[in-house]
Design a protein around this motif. Structure first.
Motif, mmCIF file in Angstrom:
data_model
loop_
_atom_site.group_PDB
_atom_site.id
_atom_site.type_symbol
_atom_site.label_atom_id
_atom_site.label_comp_id
_atom_site.label_asym_id
_atom_site.label_seq_id
_atom_site.Cartn_x
_atom_site.Cartn_y
_atom_site.Cartn_z
ATOM 1 N N ILE A 1 7.540 10.216 12.840
ATOM 2 C CA ILE A 1 8.112 9.370 11.800
ATOM 3 C C ILE A 1 8.243 7.964 12.370
ATOM 4 C CG2 ILE A 1 10.139 8.939 10.358
ATOM 5 C CD1 ILE A 1 10.501 11.998 10.220
ATOM 6 N N LYS A 2 7.636 7.002 11.688
ATOM 7 C CA LYS A 2 7.609 5.607 12.126
ATOM 8 C C LYS A 2 8.444 4.757 11.175
ATOM 9 C CE LYS A 2 4.394 6.237 15.296
ATOM 10 N NZ LYS A 2 4.546 5.913 16.690
ATOM 11 N N VAL A 3 9.152 3.771 11.729
ATOM 12 C CA VAL A 3 9.967 2.863 10.927
ATOM 13 C C VAL A 3 9.550 1.429 11.254
ATOM 14 C CG1 VAL A 3 12.312 2.109 10.384
ATOM 15 C CG2 VAL A 3 11.887 4.505 10.947
ATOM 16 N N ASN A 4 9.212 0.652 10.213
ATOM 17 C CA ASN A 4 8.794 -0.741 10.383
ATOM 18 C C ASN A 4 9.414 -1.609 9.304
ATOM 19 O OD1 ASN A 4 6.739 -0.418 12.510
ATOM 20 N ND2 ASN A 4 5.690 0.788 10.942
ATOM 21 N N SER A 5 9.684 -2.855 9.648
ATOM 22 C CA SER A 5 10.111 -3.846 8.671
ATOM 23 C C SER A 5 8.872 -4.626 8.222
ATOM 24 C CB SER A 5 11.135 -4.800 9.290
ATOM 25 O OG SER A 5 11.579 -5.722 8.328
ATOM 26 N N PRO B 1 0.836 -1.216 0.000
ATOM 27 C CA PRO B 1 0.000 0.000 0.000
ATOM 28 C C PRO B 1 0.867 1.261 0.000
ATOM 29 C CG PRO B 1 -0.759 -1.574 1.659
ATOM 30 C CD PRO B 1 0.560 -2.095 1.134
ATOM 31 N N SER B 2 0.307 2.373 -0.510
ATOM 32 C CA SER B 2 1.083 3.617 -0.547
ATOM 33 C C SER B 2 1.545 3.985 0.861
ATOM 34 C CB SER B 2 0.269 4.745 -1.180
ATOM 35 O OG SER B 2 -0.857 5.039 -0.385
ATOM 36 N N ILE B 3 2.685 4.638 0.923
ATOM 37 C CA ILE B 3 3.309 5.000 2.195
ATOM 38 C C ILE B 3 2.989 6.464 2.482
ATOM 39 C CG2 ILE B 3 5.507 5.215 3.422
ATOM 40 C CD1 ILE B 3 6.578 3.068 1.351
ATOM 41 N N SER B 4 2.407 6.732 3.638
ATOM 42 C CA SER B 4 2.062 8.092 4.036
ATOM 43 C C SER B 4 3.335 8.848 4.409
ATOM 44 C CB SER B 4 1.110 8.040 5.236
ATOM 45 O OG SER B 4 0.879 9.340 5.732
ATOM 46 N N THR B 5 3.580 9.975 3.726
ATOM 47 C CA THR B 5 4.763 10.785 4.041
ATOM 48 C C THR B 5 4.363 12.244 4.221
ATOM 49 O OG1 THR B 5 5.377 11.330 1.756
ATOM 50 C CG2 THR B 5 6.245 9.254 2.654
ATOM 51 N N HIS B 6 5.129 12.952 5.012
ATOM 52 C CA HIS B 6 4.962 14.389 5.240
ATOM 53 C C HIS B 6 6.264 15.055 4.823
ATOM 54 C CE1 HIS B 6 4.607 18.179 7.495
ATOM 55 N NE2 HIS B 6 3.305 18.000 7.332
ATOM 56 N N THR C 1 9.569 3.735 6.100
ATOM 57 C CA THR C 1 9.618 4.922 6.939
ATOM 58 C C THR C 1 8.449 5.802 6.525
ATOM 59 O OG1 THR C 1 12.020 4.742 7.044
ATOM 60 C CG2 THR C 1 11.067 6.851 7.699
ATOM 61 N N SER C 2 7.517 6.032 7.456
ATOM 62 C CA SER C 2 6.302 6.772 7.125
ATOM 63 C C SER C 2 6.031 7.854 8.161
ATOM 64 C CB SER C 2 5.115 5.815 7.052
ATOM 65 O OG SER C 2 4.913 5.181 8.297
#
Length: 154
Positions: A145-149, A105-110, A134-135
Motif C-alpha cells: 500500500i503506497k501513499v502519495n500527495s 487517473p484511476s487509482i489502483s486498489t486491492h 492511497t493505492s
C-alpha cells in the motif's frame, strides 16, 4: 471524510449550484458471471447533469468525496464491482463545463487495502490543491500500500 451512498443513492452538490442532487447507478448487459458488456451508469436527479458510464463494472459503490479541487463542486468517487480478482480501479470524477472528467487517473486498489480501511483519496490537509492518494501496487512478490500527495487541477 467521504460519504458512501446507501441503497445506490448518494447525495451531494456535484454541480456547485448550492442545491443537493442525488446520484444513483444502473447496470446494463451484465450477467451473474460478468458476461456481456457490463456497463454501470451513474445518473443524477438533476437531469441537467450528464450521466457517467463506466465499463466494465457490475454495479459498484458511489462516494461523495467533498470538494477536492476547490472549485465549489463536490467530486464523486466510484468503486466498481467485478466478478473476478481483488484488483479494482477507484475512479474520481469532477464536473467541468463540458461534462464529467477524471480528476486524476484511476487509482489502483486491492481488496486488502479496503479491508485495512485505507480509503483511496482524501484532501491533503497540509497542502492546498493537493490530495493524498492511497493505492495498491504489486511489488517484490507482495501487495504494498503506497501513499502519495498529488496536485489536482481545478
Amino acid at each position: 471524510m467521504a460519504q458512501q451512498g446507501r441503497e445506490e443513492k448518494l447525495q451531494g452538490d456535484f454541480d456547485g449550484n448550492g442545491t443537493k442532487e442525488y446520484a444513483y447507478t444502473k447496470v446494463s448487459d451484465c450477467g451473474d458471471e460478468c458476461e456481456g458488456k457490463c456497463e454501470t451508469t451513474i445518473y443524477f436527479s438533476d437531469k441537467n447533469i450528464k450521466p457517467i458510464t463506466i465499463t466494465p463494472a457490475n454495479q459498484g459503490s458511489l462516494y461523495n468525496l467533498g470538494d477536492l479541487n476547490g472549485d465549489g463542486k463536490e467530486e464523486i468517487g466510484f468503486y466498481p464491482n467485478w466478478c473476478t480478482s481483488c484488483w479494482h480501479p477507484f475512479y474520481v470524477y469532477t464536473l467541468s463545463k463540458t461534462g464529467w472528467k477524471p480528476l486524476l487517473p484511476s487509482i489502483s486498489t486491492h481488496c486488502n487495502q479496503w479491508e485495512e480501511d485505507q480509503f483511496p483519496i482524501k484532501k491533503d490537509p497540509k497542502k492546498k490543491g493537493y490530495v493524498i492518494i492511497t493505492s495498491s501496487k504489486w511489488e517484490d512478490d507482495d501487495i504494498k500500500i503506497k501513499v502519495n500527495s498529488v496536485k489536482v487541477n481545478e
